[in-house]
Scaffold this motif. Structure first.
Motif, mmCIF file in Angstrom:
data_model
loop_
_atom_site.group_PDB
_atom_site.id
_atom_site.type_symbol
_atom_site.label_atom_id
_atom_site.label_comp_id
_atom_site.label_asym_id
_atom_site.label_seq_id
_atom_site.Cartn_x
_atom_site.Cartn_y
_atom_site.Cartn_z
ATOM 1 N N ASN A 98 0.979 -1.227 0.035
ATOM 2 C CA ASN A 98 -0.033 0.026 -0.126
ATOM 3 C C ASN A 98 0.876 1.140 -0.145
ATOM 4 O OD1 ASN A 98 -3.046 0.867 0.491
ATOM 5 N ND2 ASN A 98 -1.704 2.104 1.637
ATOM 6 N N LEU A 99 0.711 2.085 -0.945
ATOM 7 C CA LEU A 99 1.715 3.232 -1.209
ATOM 8 C C LEU A 99 0.712 4.394 -1.361
ATOM 9 C CD1 LEU A 99 4.366 4.734 -1.554
ATOM 10 C CD2 LEU A 99 4.201 4.253 -3.944
ATOM 11 N N ASN A 100 0.640 5.267 -0.514
ATOM 12 C CA ASN A 100 0.103 6.588 -0.360
ATOM 13 C C ASN A 100 1.233 7.824 -0.886
ATOM 14 O OD1 ASN A 100 -2.597 5.804 0.109
ATOM 15 N ND2 ASN A 100 -2.142 5.739 2.321
ATOM 16 N N LEU A 101 0.717 8.589 -1.503
ATOM 17 C CA LEU A 101 1.452 9.670 -1.957
ATOM 18 C C LEU A 101 0.646 11.078 -1.940
ATOM 19 C CD1 LEU A 101 2.987 7.990 -5.136
ATOM 20 C CD2 LEU A 101 4.272 8.469 -2.978
ATOM 21 N N PRO A 102 0.392 11.518 -0.521
ATOM 22 C CA PRO A 102 -0.132 12.604 -0.359
ATOM 23 C C PRO A 102 0.560 13.841 -0.832
ATOM 24 C CG PRO A 102 0.484 11.993 1.761
ATOM 25 C CD PRO A 102 1.148 10.889 0.654
ATOM 26 N N MET A 103 -0.211 15.214 -1.300
ATOM 27 C CA MET A 103 0.477 16.170 -1.776
ATOM 28 C C MET A 103 -0.203 17.351 -1.180
ATOM 29 S SD MET A 103 1.640 15.087 -5.541
ATOM 30 C CE MET A 103 0.173 13.887 -5.583
ATOM 31 N N PRO A 104 0.281 18.563 -1.084
ATOM 32 C CA PRO A 104 -0.333 19.700 -0.447
ATOM 33 C C PRO A 104 -1.048 20.484 -1.198
ATOM 34 C CG PRO A 104 1.954 20.309 -0.862
ATOM 35 C CD PRO A 104 1.989 18.772 -1.325
ATOM 36 N N PRO A 105 -1.688 21.466 -0.792
ATOM 37 C CA PRO A 105 -2.746 22.490 -1.410
ATOM 38 C C PRO A 105 -1.660 23.256 -2.571
ATOM 39 C CG PRO A 105 -3.277 22.732 0.760
ATOM 40 C CD PRO A 105 -1.967 21.682 0.699
ATOM 41 N N GLY A 106 -2.302 23.443 -3.786
ATOM 42 C CA GLY A 106 -1.361 24.271 -4.766
ATOM 43 C C GLY A 106 -0.409 23.255 -5.529
ATOM 44 N N THR A 107 -0.528 22.133 -5.435
ATOM 45 C CA THR A 107 0.448 21.240 -6.147
ATOM 46 C C THR A 107 0.119 21.300 -7.633
ATOM 47 O OG1 THR A 107 0.811 19.769 -4.380
ATOM 48 C CG2 THR A 107 0.879 18.524 -6.801
ATOM 49 N N GLY A 108 1.197 21.355 -8.347
ATOM 50 C CA GLY A 108 1.324 21.374 -9.638
ATOM 51 C C GLY A 108 1.616 20.374 -10.563
ATOM 52 N N PHE A 109 1.629 20.210 -11.870
ATOM 53 C CA PHE A 109 1.910 19.096 -12.357
ATOM 54 C C PHE A 109 3.549 18.513 -12.100
ATOM 55 C CE2 PHE A 109 2.484 16.507 -16.371
ATOM 56 C CZ PHE A 109 1.657 15.479 -16.037
ATOM 57 N N ASP A 110 4.376 19.489 -12.146
ATOM 58 C CA ASP A 110 5.663 18.923 -11.960
ATOM 59 C C ASP A 110 5.940 18.220 -10.788
ATOM 60 O OD1 ASP A 110 6.362 20.101 -14.381
ATOM 61 O OD2 ASP A 110 7.534 21.764 -13.103
ATOM 62 N N VAL A 111 5.181 18.631 -9.580
ATOM 63 C CA VAL A 111 5.265 17.699 -8.494
ATOM 64 C C VAL A 111 4.494 16.504 -8.719
ATOM 65 C CG1 VAL A 111 4.910 17.816 -6.077
ATOM 66 C CG2 VAL A 111 5.873 19.679 -7.033
ATOM 67 N N TRP A 112 3.212 16.680 -9.249
ATOM 68 C CA TRP A 112 2.317 15.653 -9.308
ATOM 69 C C TRP A 112 3.026 14.460 -10.131
ATOM 70 C CZ3 TRP A 112 -0.101 12.301 -12.649
ATOM 71 C CH2 TRP A 112 -1.315 11.857 -12.150
ATOM 72 N N ARG A 113 3.610 14.812 -11.164
ATOM 73 C CA ARG A 113 3.978 13.783 -11.923
ATOM 74 C C ARG A 113 5.222 13.121 -11.499
ATOM 75 N NH1 ARG A 113 6.893 15.116 -17.925
ATOM 76 N NH2 ARG A 113 6.479 12.921 -19.116
ATOM 77 N N ALA A 114 6.102 13.853 -10.508
ATOM 78 C CA ALA A 114 7.300 13.004 -9.818
ATOM 79 C C ALA A 114 6.696 11.906 -9.205
ATOM 80 C CB ALA A 114 8.083 14.242 -9.147
ATOM 81 N N ALA A 115 5.507 12.398 -8.276
ATOM 82 C CA ALA A 115 4.741 11.313 -7.424
ATOM 83 C C ALA A 115 4.314 10.320 -8.361
ATOM 84 C CB ALA A 115 3.744 11.986 -6.856
ATOM 85 N N LEU A 116 3.848 10.533 -9.532
ATOM 86 C CA LEU A 116 3.526 9.529 -10.368
ATOM 87 C C LEU A 116 4.607 8.517 -11.100
ATOM 88 C CD1 LEU A 116 1.010 8.161 -12.178
ATOM 89 C CD2 LEU A 116 1.666 9.640 -14.215
ATOM 90 N N GLY A 117 5.779 9.227 -10.833
ATOM 91 C CA GLY A 117 6.878 8.256 -11.315
ATOM 92 C C GLY A 117 7.225 7.334 -10.357
ATOM 93 N N LYS A 118 7.236 7.879 -8.988
ATOM 94 C CA LYS A 118 7.344 6.896 -7.916
ATOM 95 C C LYS A 118 6.338 5.733 -7.941
ATOM 96 C CE LYS A 118 9.400 10.430 -4.835
ATOM 97 N NZ LYS A 118 8.734 10.923 -3.717
ATOM 98 N N ALA A 119 5.344 5.977 -8.327
ATOM 99 C CA ALA A 119 4.317 5.165 -8.395
ATOM 100 C C ALA A 119 4.477 4.195 -9.611
ATOM 101 C CB ALA A 119 2.980 5.579 -8.618
ATOM 102 N N MET A 120 4.881 4.567 -10.790
ATOM 103 C CA MET A 120 5.328 3.722 -12.018
ATOM 104 C C MET A 120 6.238 2.795 -11.729
ATOM 105 S SD MET A 120 3.127 4.594 -14.458
ATOM 106 C CE MET A 120 2.143 4.590 -12.773
ATOM 107 N N GLU A 121 7.357 3.358 -10.787
ATOM 108 C CA GLU A 121 8.636 2.515 -10.570
ATOM 109 C C GLU A 121 8.074 1.261 -9.410
ATOM 110 O OE1 GLU A 121 11.354 5.077 -8.694
ATOM 111 O OE2 GLU A 121 11.922 6.107 -10.506
ATOM 112 N N ARG A 122 7.079 1.618 -8.648
ATOM 113 C CA ARG A 122 6.623 0.613 -7.720
ATOM 114 C C ARG A 122 5.683 -0.607 -8.541
ATOM 115 N NH1 ARG A 122 6.463 -3.137 -5.429
ATOM 116 N NH2 ARG A 122 5.642 -3.662 -3.362
ATOM 117 N N ILE A 123 4.896 0.032 -9.448
ATOM 118 C CA ILE A 123 4.176 -1.038 -10.283
ATOM 119 C C ILE A 123 5.226 -1.921 -11.194
ATOM 120 C CG2 ILE A 123 2.430 -1.173 -12.252
ATOM 121 C CD1 ILE A 123 1.097 1.389 -11.132
ATOM 122 N N ALA A 124 6.077 -1.208 -11.455
ATOM 123 C CA ALA A 124 7.008 -2.102 -12.444
ATOM 124 C C ALA A 124 7.629 -3.239 -11.664
ATOM 125 C CB ALA A 124 7.916 -1.002 -13.131
ATOM 126 N N ARG A 125 7.969 -2.863 -10.386
ATOM 127 C CA ARG A 125 8.596 -3.821 -9.670
ATOM 128 C C ARG A 125 7.611 -4.939 -9.057
ATOM 129 N NH1 ARG A 125 10.524 0.594 -6.685
ATOM 130 N NH2 ARG A 125 9.300 -0.104 -4.806
#
Length: 342
Positions: free
Chosen positions: A245-272
């Motif tokens: 179970n992996l939660n990647l919470p982000m703060p108010p005002g989060t833009g795409f650069d920060v959000w996409r970096a979190a998606l990258g972490k998710a992609m790495e975990r899914i690939a493993r």
């Protein structure tokens, strides 16, 4: 890409939502789906196919039987009390009360089975929820059967629905039902990627102690956003599910650069994890103009999101969750799907 859709969703047309201390027209409304269908037609994207009935067995594989019976009879039981409005919960088994007893009175049962009072139960809710899970299951069957991808245009959404609780506009957990269905069909590992602005608390609860279904959620910090009481980074699973179970919470005002970096972490975990199926709980309420979120993604960002998910190279099922800026919900949804298919 095939889009599974049914007009049955219109039977869920609630009139009331408790928001900001007022009863307002619900943000989760039938018009959301109209905008998505209109955008798909405008672009000539996807072939619309109807769902196939799958019965209750897939529902009961993840949801409590007593809870399902409660939902089936909820509108009739509420109406029998003589109320004129829709069913809205007024009392819960809070920390100082007993959560181990299912009350006999229906108004108390609402509180036992509900996790948030913004979601009313209206006439047609049961029928729409049944149709929505059939949309999810039919879409899953397409991908299990060999399609690279499919889109289940589910409404009502599902990711807030827990084993025996509804709320957050959700009654049956469509992604969880589809994931268990895939497992029962022989897929050894399933990953659920929840990109809705709000944490998928129900999906997490259902699979929290399991290692065959990986759950990852990118969402607004629950200290600041619904559902508030789940979705923190230290929630990593329990027992056999520890680390799944992996939660990647982000703060108010989060833009795409920060959000996409979190998606990258998710992609790495899914690939493993190397799943045989990825299920995307597709909420587009991360949009900068969404009325009930605080992220700042633009419409173009959703195309990039779809392309990033496609880079996994895995069979992928998209199931509709949230997205409430109705004028753009169609654009943003189809952008994700087109980005994936390019």
């Amino acid at each position: 890409m095939k889009i599974v859709y049914t007009e049955e969703h219109r039977k869920r047309s609630a009139r009331t939502e408790l928001y900001g201390g007022q009863l307002v027209p619900p943000f989760e409304c039938p018009e959301r789906i109209d905008f998505i269908l209109a955008e798909a037609e405008k672009r000539g994207f996807g072939a619309i196919v109807p769902p196939r009935a799958h019965g209750m067995a897939p529902v009961l594989a993840v949801h409590d039987a007593g809870y399902a019976a409660f939902l089936e009879n909820a509108w009739a039981n509420w109406s029998a009390l003589g109320h004129q409005g829709e069913a809205i919960v007024t009392v819960w088994p809070a920390r100082t009360m007993r959560p181990d007893r299912i009350p006999a009175h229906f108004e108390a049962q609402l509180g036992y089975y509900c996790l948030a009072s913004e979601t009313s139960i209206s006439d047609g809710t049961w029928e729409a929820a049944l149709a929505s899970k059939d949309v999810a299951l039919t879409s899953a069957d397409l991908v299990i059967g060999g399609a690279r991808t499919a889109f289940g245009l589910c409404r009502p959404p599902g990711h807030h629905a827990a084993t025996d609780q509804y709320g957050g506009y959700c009654f049956f957990n469509n992604a969880a039902i589809a994931a268990q269905h895939a497992r029962d069909k022989g897929i050894e590992r399933v990953a659920i990627l929840d990109v809705d602005f709000h944490h998928g608390n129900g999906t997490q609860e259902i699979f929290y102690d399991r290692d065959d279904v990986l759950f990852i959620s990118l969402h607004g910090d629950p200290d600041q956003a619904f559902p508030h009481f789940l979705g923190f980074a230290d929630e990593t699973g329990s027992g056999a599910g520890e680390g799944f179970n992996l939660n990647l919470p982000m703060p108010p005002g989060t833009g795409f650069d920060v959000w996409r970096a979190a998606l990258g972490k998710a992609m790495e975990r899914i690939a493993r994890f190397d799943p045989g199926l990825v299920i995307v709980s597709l909420g587009v309420d991360t949009f900068e103009k969404d009325p009930i979120s605080f992220f700042k993604l633009t419409s173009n960002d959703f195309s990039t999101m779809g392309a990033d998910i496609a880079a996994l190279g895995l069979p992928t099922l998209f199931l509709m969750e949230g997205g409430y800026a109705v004028e753009e919900v169609g654009i943003n949804t189809i952008n994700v799907l087109e980005g994936f298919c390019v």
